[in-house]
Design an enzyme around this catalytic site. Structure first.
Site: not given
Ligand code: SAH
Length: 213
Positions: A60-61
């Site tokens: 997940i960024s």
């Protein structure tokens, strides 16, 4: 102050201090709880400004990158948006509060299934996650007002540029290795495509074909 309010304030402060200033983006990110998109032992770090591992070996960024990309995308309420790289579904959830319709594709069936479950649980009825190789875009829903790619390709994929409406914007990381990548904003003008560089980033690679599960 409760620890939840304090956590939220710190989260928003980190976004602002890294250049996220658009009030619509900040309020969308305030409303979508990142903690729901991170599972297991990393959930405790969901409010820190760092990328975290999710299923299928993906990530997940980092929230400030989500914020900067969303801001550069300049999403308007009537827009139809395509995201390539659903991952946890977090970026798509943020976009869904800003756009009319969001399509998001991932090559991993499991990530798509889990993201769709989360979208319905949260009542985010204007997002659809689909299992597909996003390098080819989503021809059946094209053209798009905005396209965001959250995995790095060597060059902007041609089919994605072709599925951008005139005046449309695509934001994507481009680079040859997983250490040197540049965030690019591509705008479709009457004369072709205009490119703007937005700084260095680090994303997982855009991989061809569907994931083997
Ligand atoms: N936007 C996500 C993070 C994305 S991580 C979030 O908010 O959590 C990058 C994702 O791109 C991974 O889930 C990976 O499976 C996906 N991906 C890589 N290559 C792809 C391709 N060709 N088509 C679709 N998805 C791809």
């Amino acid at each position: 102050m409760t620890s939840e309010a304090e956590r939220k304030m710190r989260f928003l402060f980190a976004l602002r201090s890294k250049g996220v200033s658009d009030s619509r983006v900040l309020s969308a990110m305030e409303r979508i709880d990142r903690g729901l998109f991170v599972k297991g032992i990393f959930a405790a770090r969901a409010y820190e400004d760092m990328p975290l591992p999710i299923a299928c070996g993906q990530t997940i960024s980092q929230p400030s990158i989500v914020g900067r990309m969303t801001q550069a995308l300049d999403v308007q309420p009537r827009h139809k948006v395509l995201e390539v790289g659903t991952g946890s579904g977090y970026q798509a959830a943020v976009l869904s509060l800003l756009a009319r319709r969001v399509y998001t594709v991932d090559r991993h069936r499991r990530l798509v299934r889990e993201a769709n479950e989360l979208f319905s649980r949260l009542g985010l009825a204007n997002i659809t996650a689909i299992t597909a190789d996003g390098s080819f875009g989503l021809p059946e829903q094209a053209p798009f007002d905005r396209i965001i790619v959250t995995a790095a390709a060597e060059d902007p994929p041609g089919p994605l540029l072709a599925q951008l409406r005139p005046g449309g914007i695509m934001v994507l990381p481009v680079g040859q290795s997983d250490t040197v990548q540049t965030l690019i904003k591509a705008t479709r003008t009457e004369d072709g495509i205009e490119y703007e560089e937005l700084g260095p980033v680090r994303f997982v690679p855009l991989v061809e074909g569907l994931g083997q599960e």
